[in-house]
Write a protein that holds these residues in place. Structure first.
Motif, PDB file in Angstrom:
ATOM      1  N   GLU A 255       0.836  -1.203   0.000  1.00 50.28           N
ATOM      2  CA  GLU A 255       0.000   0.000   0.000  1.00 50.28           C
ATOM      3  C   GLU A 255       0.870   1.253   0.000  1.00 50.28           C
ATOM      4  O   GLU A 255       0.585   2.233  -0.698  1.00 50.28           O
ATOM      5  N   VAL A 256       1.938   1.216   0.800  1.00 54.12           N
ATOM      6  CA  VAL A 256       2.896   2.325   0.821  1.00 54.12           C
ATOM      7  C   VAL A 256       3.551   2.471  -0.548  1.00 54.12           C
ATOM      8  O   VAL A 256       3.708   3.584  -1.074  1.00 54.12           O
ATOM      9  N   LEU A 257       3.912   1.339  -1.133  1.00 54.97           N
ATOM     10  CA  LEU A 257       4.598   1.356  -2.421  1.00 54.97           C
ATOM     11  C   LEU A 257       3.718   1.944  -3.514  1.00 54.97           C
ATOM     12  O   LEU A 257       4.206   2.652  -4.411  1.00 54.97           O
ATOM     13  N   ASP A 258       2.409   1.675  -3.461  1.00 49.20           N
ATOM     14  CA  ASP A 258       1.497   2.250  -4.455  1.00 49.20           C
ATOM     15  C   ASP A 258       1.545   3.778  -4.408  1.00 49.20           C
ATOM     16  O   ASP A 258       1.607   4.448  -5.457  1.00 49.20           O
ATOM     17  N   VAL A 259       1.500   4.341  -3.196  1.00 48.98           N
ATOM     18  CA  VAL A 259       1.549   5.802  -3.056  1.00 48.98           C
ATOM     19  C   VAL A 259       2.934   6.322  -3.437  1.00 48.98           C
ATOM     20  O   VAL A 259       3.062   7.372  -4.090  1.00 48.98           O
ATOM     21  N   LEU A 260       3.957   5.594  -3.053  1.00 45.83           N
ATOM     22  CA  LEU A 260       5.328   5.992  -3.382  1.00 45.83           C
ATOM     23  C   LEU A 260       5.511   6.092  -4.892  1.00 45.83           C
ATOM     24  O   LEU A 260       6.119   7.042  -5.394  1.00 45.83           O
ATOM     25  N   ARG A 261       4.971   5.140  -5.619  1.00 47.49           N
ATOM     26  CA  ARG A 261       5.080   5.165  -7.084  1.00 47.49           C
ATOM     27  C   ARG A 261       4.317   6.344  -7.676  1.00 47.49           C
ATOM     28  O   ARG A 261       4.764   6.961  -8.652  1.00 47.49           O
ATOM     29  N   THR A 262       3.184   6.679  -7.081  1.00 50.82           N
ATOM     30  CA  THR A 262       2.412   7.829  -7.563  1.00 50.82           C
ATOM     31  C   THR A 262       3.203   9.125  -7.388  1.00 50.82           C
ATOM     32  O   THR A 262       3.259   9.965  -8.296  1.00 50.82           O
ATOM     33  N   VAL A 263       3.806   9.288  -6.212  1.00 43.84           N
ATOM     34  CA  VAL A 263       4.613  10.481  -5.955  1.00 43.84           C
ATOM     35  C   VAL A 263       5.820  10.513  -6.888  1.00 43.84           C
ATOM     36  O   VAL A 263       6.169  11.568  -7.442  1.00 43.84           O
ATOM     37  N   ALA A 264       6.450   9.363  -7.076  1.00 44.29           N
ATOM     38  CA  ALA A 264       7.627   9.290  -7.954  1.00 44.29           C
ATOM     39  C   ALA A 264       7.263   9.675  -9.381  1.00 44.29           C
ATOM     40  O   ALA A 264       8.019  10.395 -10.059  1.00 44.29           O
ATOM     41  N   ALA A 265       6.104   9.210  -9.853  1.00 38.64           N
ATOM     42  CA  ALA A 265       5.667   9.545 -11.213  1.00 38.64           C
ATOM     43  C   ALA A 265       5.407  11.039 -11.344  1.00 38.64           C
ATOM     44  O   ALA A 265       5.697  11.641 -12.384  1.00 38.64           O
ATOM     45  N   ARG A 266       4.894  11.648 -10.276  1.00 41.86           N
ATOM     46  CA  ARG A 266       4.617  13.088 -10.296  1.00 41.86           C
ATOM     47  C   ARG A 266       5.904  13.886 -10.475  1.00 41.86           C
ATOM     48  O   ARG A 266       5.921  14.933 -11.118  1.00 41.86           O
TER      49      ARG A 266
END
Length: 346
Positions: A255-266
């Motif tokens: 779940e953390v990784l999903d948000v981390l990937r979203t921030v990274a893509a931003r």
């Protein structure tokens, strides 16, 4: 590269530091899976780190049974003054009953052995690697104080200790006017925030630096792993080791990784860079230790120093990774506002 103060010493260290667990150990049953870099590769990694402004390098006598220290010593021999050199002791370094621990006997032996392997006459930050349940803290701290007074060690620190153990050690040092711990090396990451319960507030209260090991949770936060154990990089350390070096709730981790990937893509950067930048944004953190087998991996980790996360990024990452408040913290928090008169509130 940005620099932060090492505790209350007045010494500046880079906020990204280089870890050396990947150095050496090609035939070692454990460290052979960590990286097993030879001298030429170590020279390139260390040279790249120093050229990027890293001045803080961490090792330990137990890494590859001393080979990591030997390889690092060779790599920095012409640039020793550029390095705030840290190493650790406590783990077994031989088959004998006194080849480990924190007795005066072993502290003195381990120090001389590390100095020889590193090819230097002093260690800038000498850290106990764990808590010794057998040896009294008074004996350990007295031996470390002697090492400082002899000029063989500049400062002392600890790693993997509980907050109460560090506080006790600081009290003993103050009572006897001895060298005190200036830094605590602890595990801390987006999927392992236990340090926030006691270690972080203790570090702030006592003026200790907090240096972070395994900021990517053994490679999990690199984003190279998906649910079900699928990985985009079979050569990663987590895949090669074959077990979780640091324990955490894996389902929550994804779940953390999903948000981390979203921030990274931003930000159009890697998840690993965001995970390290998040740590650098946390209070009390002085330096984040990164280890690498490949120069491109090292360069990406170093670049986290230049990544500024937005309030939106930090809030999203905090929300998905936040720990439940533990006792007695929650009850202390509930009483705290009642101590401040209404007219004095900001």
């Amino acid at each position: 590269m940005k620099y932060r103060l090492l505790g209350r010493t007045g010494v500046w260290v880079s906020e990204i530091s280089l870890g050396t667990m990947t150095f050496g150990g090609k035939t070692h049953p454990v460290f052979g899976n960590m990286g097993a870099l030879g001298q030429e590769e170590v020279d390139r990694v260390v040279g790249t780190a120093l050229d990027a402004g890293i001045n803080f390098i961490d090792t330990a006598d137990v890494y590859a049974d001393g080979e990591s220290e030997e390889l690092l010593g060779q790599a920095i021999r012409r640039r020793r003054r550029d390095v705030v050199l840290a190493t650790k002791l406590m783990a077994p370094m031989g088959p004998g009953p006194n080849d480990m621990g924190l007795s005066r006997l072993h502290v003195m032996r381990a120090l001389e052995d590390s100095l020889r392997r590193l090819g230097t006459d002093h260690i800038d930050l000498y850290q106990i690697h764990n808590y010794d349940r057998i040896t009294p803290l008074e004996e350990t701290l007295s031996a470390l104080d002697d090492a400082v007074r002899q000029g063989k060690v500049r400062y002392i620190g600890c790693s993997n200790l509980a907050a109460w153990q560090i506080s006790k050690a600081l009290g003993i040092s103050a009572l006897h006017n001895q060298a005190r711990f200036v830094a605590n090396q602890t595990h801390y990451s987006l999927v392992s925030r236990d340090a926030e319960r006691d270690l972080v507030p203790m570090a702030e209260e006592e003026g200790l630096s907090l240096t972070v090991w395994s900021p990517l949770a053994g490679g999990f936060l690199s984003g190279k792993f998906d649910r079900g154990g699928v990985t985009t990089e079979q050569d990663s350390r987590r895949a090669r080791v074959g077990f979780d070096f640091v324990p955490f709730d894996e389902e929550k981790g994804f779940e953390v990784l999903d948000v981390l990937r979203t921030v990274a893509a931003r930000h159009e950067v890697s998840p690993a860079r965001v995970a390290i930048a998040w740590l650098l944004a946390q209070r009390a953190v002085t330096s984040v230790i990164v280890g690498a087998r490949k120069l491109e991996q090292l360069a990406d980790n170093i670049a986290a120093s230049d990544l500024t996360l937005t309030e939106q990024d930090l809030a999203a990452l905090d929300e998905v990774s936040r720990l439940p408040v533990a006792y007695p913290n929650w009850i202390q928090d509930s009483f705290a506002p009642t101590r401040i008169p209404a007219g004095n509130q900001a």
